[in-house]
Structure formats: structure tokens, C-alpha cells
Design a protein around this motif. Sequence first.
Motif, PDB file in Angstrom:
ATOM      1  N   THR A 206     -31.409  13.787  24.170  1.00 27.01           N
ATOM      2  CA  THR A 206     -31.653  13.611  22.737  1.00 27.01           C
ATOM      3  C   THR A 206     -31.900  14.924  22.010  1.00 27.01           C
ATOM      4  N   TRP A 207     -32.668  15.814  22.610  1.00 28.85           N
ATOM      5  CA  TRP A 207     -33.095  17.033  21.925  1.00 28.85           C
ATOM      6  C   TRP A 207     -32.273  18.237  22.376  1.00 28.85           C
ATOM      7  N   THR A 208     -31.933  19.083  21.399  1.00 28.56           N
ATOM      8  CA  THR A 208     -31.313  20.380  21.668  1.00 28.56           C
ATOM      9  C   THR A 208     -32.113  21.476  20.975  1.00 28.56           C
ATOM     10  N   CYS A 209     -32.425  22.535  21.719  1.00 30.48           N
ATOM     11  CA  CYS A 209     -33.003  23.759  21.146  1.00 30.48           C
ATOM     12  C   CYS A 209     -32.017  24.879  21.459  1.00 30.48           C
ATOM     13  N   PHE A 210     -31.534  25.577  20.437  1.00 26.06           N
ATOM     14  CA  PHE A 210     -30.451  26.549  20.628  1.00 26.06           C
ATOM     15  C   PHE A 210     -30.711  27.798  19.799  1.00 26.06           C
ATOM     16  N   THR A 211     -30.393  28.956  20.396  1.00 25.64           N
ATOM     17  CA  THR A 211     -30.324  30.201  19.645  1.00 25.64           C
ATOM     18  C   THR A 211     -29.291  31.095  20.308  1.00 25.64           C
ATOM     19  N   VAL A 224     -32.297  20.202  17.212  1.00 28.90           N
ATOM     20  CA  VAL A 224     -31.526  18.975  16.986  1.00 28.90           C
ATOM     21  C   VAL A 224     -32.228  17.799  17.646  1.00 28.90           C
ATOM     22  N   ASP A 225     -32.460  16.762  16.876  1.00 29.02           N
ATOM     23  CA  ASP A 225     -32.983  15.503  17.399  1.00 29.02           C
ATOM     24  C   ASP A 225     -31.900  14.448  17.179  1.00 29.02           C
ATOM     25  N   ASP A 226     -30.876  14.479  18.037  1.00 33.59           N
ATOM     26  CA  ASP A 226     -29.728  13.596  17.832  1.00 33.59           C
ATOM     27  C   ASP A 226     -28.914  13.529  19.121  1.00 33.59           C
ATOM     28  N   ARG A 227     -28.620  12.323  19.601  1.00 36.54           N
ATOM     29  CA  ARG A 227     -27.928  12.151  20.872  1.00 36.54           C
ATOM     30  C   ARG A 227     -26.491  12.655  20.809  1.00 36.54           C
ATOM     31  N   THR A 228     -25.815  12.452  19.666  1.00 37.44           N
ATOM     32  CA  THR A 228     -24.410  12.850  19.572  1.00 37.44           C
ATOM     33  C   THR A 228     -24.259  14.361  19.619  1.00 37.44           C
ATOM     34  N   HIS A 229     -25.054  15.085  18.823  1.00 36.11           N
ATOM     35  CA  HIS A 229     -24.988  16.543  18.857  1.00 36.11           C
ATOM     36  C   HIS A 229     -25.367  17.067  20.240  1.00 36.11           C
ATOM     37  N   THR A 230     -26.406  16.478  20.835  1.00 35.12           N
ATOM     38  CA  THR A 230     -26.849  16.934  22.141  1.00 35.12           C
ATOM     39  C   THR A 230     -25.784  16.674  23.199  1.00 35.12           C
ATOM     40  N   TYR A 231     -25.015  15.604  23.035  1.00 32.25           N
ATOM     41  CA  TYR A 231     -23.921  15.312  23.968  1.00 32.25           C
ATOM     42  C   TYR A 231     -22.872  16.424  23.927  1.00 32.25           C
TER      43      TYR A 231
END
Length: 363
Positions: A206-211, A224-231
Amino acid sequence: MNTDDLTDVLEDAGLSPYQADAYVAVLELGASPATDIAEASSVPDPRIYDVLRDLETEGYIETYQQGSLHARAHSPSEVLEDLQTRADRFSTAAEEIENRWESPPMEDHRVSIVKRFETVLDRAEELIRDADNQVQLSADPEQYERLAPALAEARDDDVNIKLSLYTHDDEVRADSLPGESALADTCTEARHRTLPSPFIALVDRTWTCFTPHTDSVNEYGILVDDRTHTYVFNWYFKTCLWGVWEPVYSEVRTEPPITYVDIRQCIQEIEPLLEAGETIPVRIEGFETATDERVELTGRIVDTTYSGGSDDGGAEPPLSHLAGRVQLTIDTDQGEYVVGGWGAMLEEIEAVRITLLEPPSDR
């Protein structure tokens, strides 16, 4: 600071223009008649008495009768304390404005762009500590050290952790990567990448942390708190940061029970066994796609389905063959179930964990 600047600051602190001007005049004159204070300031004579009484009420001066109304300044300690309190509040407000601009509340934003890498790292640390099932992490050794306590907590909670460590050299040096004991405490598997890589933490699908990587000219972060983006980030991690790089640590079992958090990896490894007619007992932990209720099934795998088709000779299918829809068919005492992986919608079950069990003892 000149008189005009001091007057402006006092106005910013809440005094009216007449009050600020009169107070500065009292400071400069000392104890003085009201008429002298009016003359030294811009306050009209008819207004000076009301202005001085207002200043006395607010604690800036005291008035007294000596033939006529006189005024003198109080000890400045109370005034200074009030000004310092106001200054602290302004400073705190400035910091809060900056924090809210850099890190908007995640409950109101599914995708947030932030300026500081520390914001991304702090959020990743929180999410890793709270993880329930899996973490995929791409980090350099320094970032890993920062997150190691959170990773150890997650491992203690039986979270599956894939760690992609990147360095700026081509050789794995003893001083550039964590030791085996440290990796055993903080991850399930680790691989080493020798190309500059972004920081990525994917938590519980579910969660993505990116830099971007540290050599990038762009400095920003994404939460990002979103399953689709994290996928989408999951496929980037799987293909660019994981699959092609050499393992440096693994505690994954080669004999049952073997647990998978990725249905595609499971299918890759069991397809040759199915082709050979092996019986594969399995336990599925996941959710019913129709109700989102947690479910656990025990049975045996009787079929796999994936869009790329099966290779001849019973070889493991390549990852490219598993990029589309993938399914397991499980035969249980309650009947057959079709099981999908991350984001399953058409299947009956979305699998979170797939555990291959030991075959029956009579085999």
C-alpha cells in the motif's frame, strides 16, 4: 534599531501606533508629564491621557499625579517577557508552516510531494515499524543503518523483508555492507546493487516512500498511500533493483515449509513440480475479494494460470511470462478456489502469504 523600527516592532506586537509612539517617548524621556510625552510623540494632546492609561492597563507604564498626570516606564522585564513569548510563537508558527508545506497530513493526501529527504526517511521508519506482512527496501548502507532498528522490529513480527543495498563501487567490501548477523536481524533476503539507486520503501502493498538517488540533481520525495501506485513501484523494484543482482544473504528455505509473499515467485518455482506430477500441499493466507474478509485455506495446488503460457520441458517460466494475470487453483475440503496475487479482483482470494507445506508422510 532606530526609533521608527522600534515603533514598528511594538505595533507588530499588538500596540496601536499612538501607544507604540507614546511608549517609546516615555522610554526616552523617563518620568515625565503627559504634556511632555505628547510633545515628544505624535500623539495629539487630547488623546495622550487615554493612550497612557491604556499603556498602564497593559503593563507597559505606570501613571501618577504630581500636580498633573505623569508617567514612567515599568521595569522592562514583563514587556521583554511578553515580546519574547510573541517571538517564540512566531518562530513556532513559521516552523509549523514549513512542516505542513513539506509534509502534508497523509490522511488528506494519497500522494504527497515533499522537499526534504529526512521527511521520507522518517515516514519510512514509521511504516516499517507498523508493517504487517512485507517490506521491499532499496537503500544505501547509511540509510540502512538509520532504519535497522525499525527493520529488526518488523522481522521480530515475522514481516518478510527484501533488502536491496546499493554502493558506489563494483566490489563488495567488508566495510561497505552489513555483516551476516546484522542482515539476519533485519531482513529475509538481501542483494547488492553497484549502480546509484533511489531510496524506495514499499510497505504492505500500500505505501511507497521514494526519493531519487543521492547523485541526482533533483531533490524531492514522494509519499504514496495507494495500492495501484505502489504496484507500479513494486515492478520497478522487482525488475531493476532485485532480480538481476547477486544475493548477499538469504534465510529462505529450500524445503517445505516455504513461504512466499509474491504469487509470481511461487509459480516460477512450483511450475516444474506440477509438470512432474508432484503433489503440492499449501496454505493460503489472504482476503476474500468479494467481502475483503481475512481468510485462510489449506489444500493442494492443482493448477497454475498465467498469460505467458508454459515453457516446454517443465522449466521455470521467466518473469516476463508472469507480467499479466496469474492464478493458482487450490483444491480444499470445501471445494476449489481460484487464488490471485497483489490486487486480485476477478479471483476469489487475494493471497498475502502462500506457504508450501510438507507432503503427506505416506508419499
